[in-house]
Scaffold this motif. Structure first.
Motif, short mmCIF file in Angstrom:
data_model
loop_
_atom_site.label_atom_id
_atom_site.label_comp_id
_atom_site.label_asym_id
_atom_site.label_seq_id
_atom_site.Cartn_x
_atom_site.Cartn_y
_atom_site.Cartn_z
N VAL A 1 22.37 59.29 26.45
CA VAL A 1 22.87 60.60 26.06
C VAL A 1 21.95 61.21 25.01
O VAL A 1 21.72 60.61 23.95
N GLY A 2 21.41 62.39 25.30
CA GLY A 2 20.63 63.14 24.33
C GLY A 2 21.47 64.26 23.75
O GLY A 2 22.05 65.06 24.50
N ILE A 3 21.55 64.33 22.42
CA ILE A 3 22.40 65.33 21.75
C ILE A 3 21.55 66.19 20.84
O ILE A 3 21.03 65.71 19.82
N ASP A 4 21.37 67.44 21.22
CA ASP A 4 20.71 68.39 20.32
C ASP A 4 21.76 68.92 19.36
O ASP A 4 22.79 69.46 19.79
N TRP A 5 21.52 68.81 18.09
CA TRP A 5 22.53 68.90 17.04
C TRP A 5 22.51 70.25 16.34
O TRP A 5 21.59 71.05 16.49
N SER A 6 23.52 70.50 15.53
CA SER A 6 23.58 71.68 14.67
C SER A 6 24.32 71.31 13.39
O SER A 6 25.33 70.61 13.43
N GLY A 7 23.82 71.84 12.27
CA GLY A 7 24.49 71.62 11.00
C GLY A 7 25.14 72.88 10.47
O GLY A 7 25.55 72.94 9.30
N ALA A 8 25.28 73.90 11.32
CA ALA A 8 25.78 75.20 10.88
C ALA A 8 27.25 75.16 10.50
O ALA A 8 28.00 74.27 10.92
N GLY B 1 31.14 76.53 10.60
CA GLY B 1 31.96 76.88 11.75
C GLY B 1 32.35 75.66 12.54
O GLY B 1 32.01 74.53 12.21
N THR B 2 33.09 75.92 13.63
CA THR B 2 33.62 74.80 14.41
C THR B 2 33.11 74.78 15.85
O THR B 2 33.39 73.82 16.58
N HIS B 3 32.39 75.79 16.29
CA HIS B 3 31.81 75.78 17.62
C HIS B 3 30.37 76.25 17.52
O HIS B 3 30.07 77.24 16.82
N HIS B 4 29.48 75.56 18.24
CA HIS B 4 28.05 75.79 18.04
C HIS B 4 27.31 75.81 19.37
O HIS B 4 27.25 74.79 20.07
N LYS B 5 26.75 76.96 19.73
CA LYS B 5 25.95 77.05 20.95
C LYS B 5 24.72 76.15 20.85
O LYS B 5 24.17 75.73 21.87
N GLY B 6 24.29 75.85 19.63
CA GLY B 6 23.10 75.03 19.45
C GLY B 6 23.31 73.57 19.77
O GLY B 6 22.33 72.83 19.89
N ILE B 7 24.55 73.14 19.91
CA ILE B 7 24.80 71.75 20.29
C ILE B 7 24.79 71.65 21.81
O ILE B 7 25.55 72.35 22.50
N GLN B 8 23.91 70.80 22.33
CA GLN B 8 23.84 70.56 23.76
C GLN B 8 23.84 69.05 24.00
O GLN B 8 23.24 68.29 23.24
N VAL B 9 24.52 68.64 25.05
CA VAL B 9 24.67 67.22 25.37
C VAL B 9 24.17 66.98 26.79
O VAL B 9 24.63 67.64 27.73
N ALA B 10 23.22 66.06 26.93
CA ALA B 10 22.67 65.73 28.25
C ALA B 10 22.85 64.25 28.53
O ALA B 10 22.80 63.41 27.62
N VAL B 11 23.02 63.91 29.79
CA VAL B 11 23.29 62.54 30.22
C VAL B 11 22.35 62.14 31.35
O VAL B 11 22.05 62.94 32.24
N LEU B 12 21.88 60.90 31.29
CA LEU B 12 21.12 60.29 32.38
C LEU B 12 21.62 58.87 32.53
O LEU B 12 21.55 58.08 31.58
N PRO C 1 18.13 80.57 22.50
CA PRO C 1 16.77 80.92 22.04
C PRO C 1 15.97 79.73 21.56
O PRO C 1 14.74 79.74 21.61
N ASP C 2 16.63 78.68 21.09
CA ASP C 2 15.90 77.51 20.58
C ASP C 2 15.69 76.44 21.65
O ASP C 2 15.20 75.35 21.36
N ARG C 3 16.06 76.75 22.89
CA ARG C 3 15.88 75.82 24.01
C ARG C 3 16.53 74.47 23.73
O ARG C 3 15.96 73.42 23.97
N ASP C 4 17.76 74.55 23.23
CA ASP C 4 18.47 73.32 22.89
C ASP C 4 18.73 72.46 24.12
O ASP C 4 18.80 71.23 24.02
N ASP C 5 18.90 73.09 25.30
CA ASP C 5 19.14 72.32 26.51
C ASP C 5 17.92 71.48 26.88
O ASP C 5 18.05 70.32 27.30
N LEU C 6 16.72 72.05 26.70
CA LEU C 6 15.50 71.29 26.98
C LEU C 6 15.42 70.05 26.10
O LEU C 6 15.06 68.96 26.56
N ASP C 7 15.75 70.23 24.83
CA ASP C 7 15.65 69.12 23.88
C ASP C 7 16.64 68.00 24.22
O ASP C 7 16.31 66.81 24.11
N ALA C 8 17.85 68.38 24.62
CA ALA C 8 18.84 67.35 24.98
C ALA C 8 18.41 66.60 26.24
O ALA C 8 18.51 65.37 26.32
#
Length: 306
Positions: free
Chosen positions: A9-16, A18-29, A256-263
């Motif tokens: 599991v790759g998790i692109d994180w956010s420290g912002a 609030g309680t919901h963050h578009k910058g958090i993306q979770v990918a699985v292989l 915009p930060d391509r968080d999905d690519l990173d995950a």
């Protein structure tokens, strides 16, 4: 329990805030497939940090053995000054002590936000943080661009330098995400093996978490930031192919930060580079440092050897 992992599991994180963050993306292989996938958040507003942990715990409880990567620093530099916070009166000496301190300073903030530490009159001095309306934050008089040994190692081997963990300002300000991550590690340290900090063998836990640096994995695959910006899908698929994963048909719009690519690249790198016996091998000379400062998964790996 055997050493084999069933899911990566790759998790692109956010420290912002609030309680919901578009910058958090979770990918699985998964171990038995070469096709990575993004996991949709339970809420249309995006993942919360708590939702990520709830989902991870559910994976563990389903009988899967999971290796998950978080894109935040597991600790601050220590070995350069023999302290996380030089001259601070109640200086933590271990990562769990550091996590407890960060959590205590921010416990009134929801969803594991860690920026409450900037309101502490002593601790705020060590950070370069956003200036709050209440006067908190700002560039502290003890802020230095300190680096952990794993970050120096990554720069030497791969010419890719992670930002200092005490910097919480700007696009490269990884500190905010790390502070939120440290609160997560504090809350769940008994529910997972935190590599390479936990003292118990990782084989005793169905959930093992590591620190990841997605930019490193693109660099290892020969993908530059310019290539990612020019053609994100092509850059992603080249990176996935390097780590033995199948291509994706599309990338996510509106990130915009391509968080999905990173995950996605992180999930593929975790599967390709992990060692079932050691998670990822660290030479003997670095093991003591890694247990104190954390270690970036794969940073000791040569570009041509995965």
């Amino acid at each position: 329990m055997n050493n084999r992992f069933d899911r990566f599991v790759g998790i692109d994180w956010s420290g912002a805030k609030g309680t919901h963050h578009k910058g958090i993306q979770v990918a699985v292989l998964d171990a038995d497939t070469t096709q990575a996938e993004l996991i949709a958040p339970p809420d249309r507003c995006g993942w919360s940090r708590q939702m990520v942990m709830d989902w991870l715990i559910s994976q563990r409880q389903s009988g899967l053995r999971v290796l998950a990567g978080f894109d935040f620093a597991f600790a601050h530099p220590f070995m350069d000054e023999n302290h996380y916070f030089p001259e601070y009166t109640s200086n933590p000496r271990t990562p769990p002590d550091l996590w407890a301190l960060v959590d205590a300073a921010s416990r009134h903030w929801p969803d594991h936000y860690g920026g409450g530490i900037w309101q502490d009159q002593d601790l705020r001095r060590y950070y370069n943080a956003p200036r709050g309306k209440d006067g908190s934050g700002g560039r502290g008089d003890r802020f230095l661009s300190r680096r952990r040994l794993t970050e120096l190692n990554t720069k030497t081997r791969h010419h890719r330098a992670p930002s200092p963990t005490f910097n919480c300002v700007g696009p490269a300000g990884v500190g905010t995400g790390s502070l939120a991550g440290m609160r997560i590690l504090h809350a769940y340290q008994n529910d997972m093996h935190i590599w390479p900090i936990s003292s118990t063998p990782h084989t005793a836990s169905p959930l093992v978490v590591v620190e990841i640096f997605p930019a490193l994995y693109f660099t290892m695959a020969g993908i530059t930031d310019r290539m990612k910006a020019a053609d994100p899908l092509d850059a992603l698929n080249r990176g996935l192919a390097y780590f033995g994963a199948d291509s994706m048909a599309a990338v996510t719009k509106g990130l915009p930060d391509r968080d999905d690519l990173d995950a996605l690249i992180s999930a593929a790198a975790l599967k390709s580079c992990h060692d079932p016996a050691a998670v990822f091998p660290i030479s003997a000379e670095y093991k003591l440092v890694a247990a104190c400062e954390g270690w970036i998964f794969g940073s000791s790996c040569d570009n041509n050897s995965v």
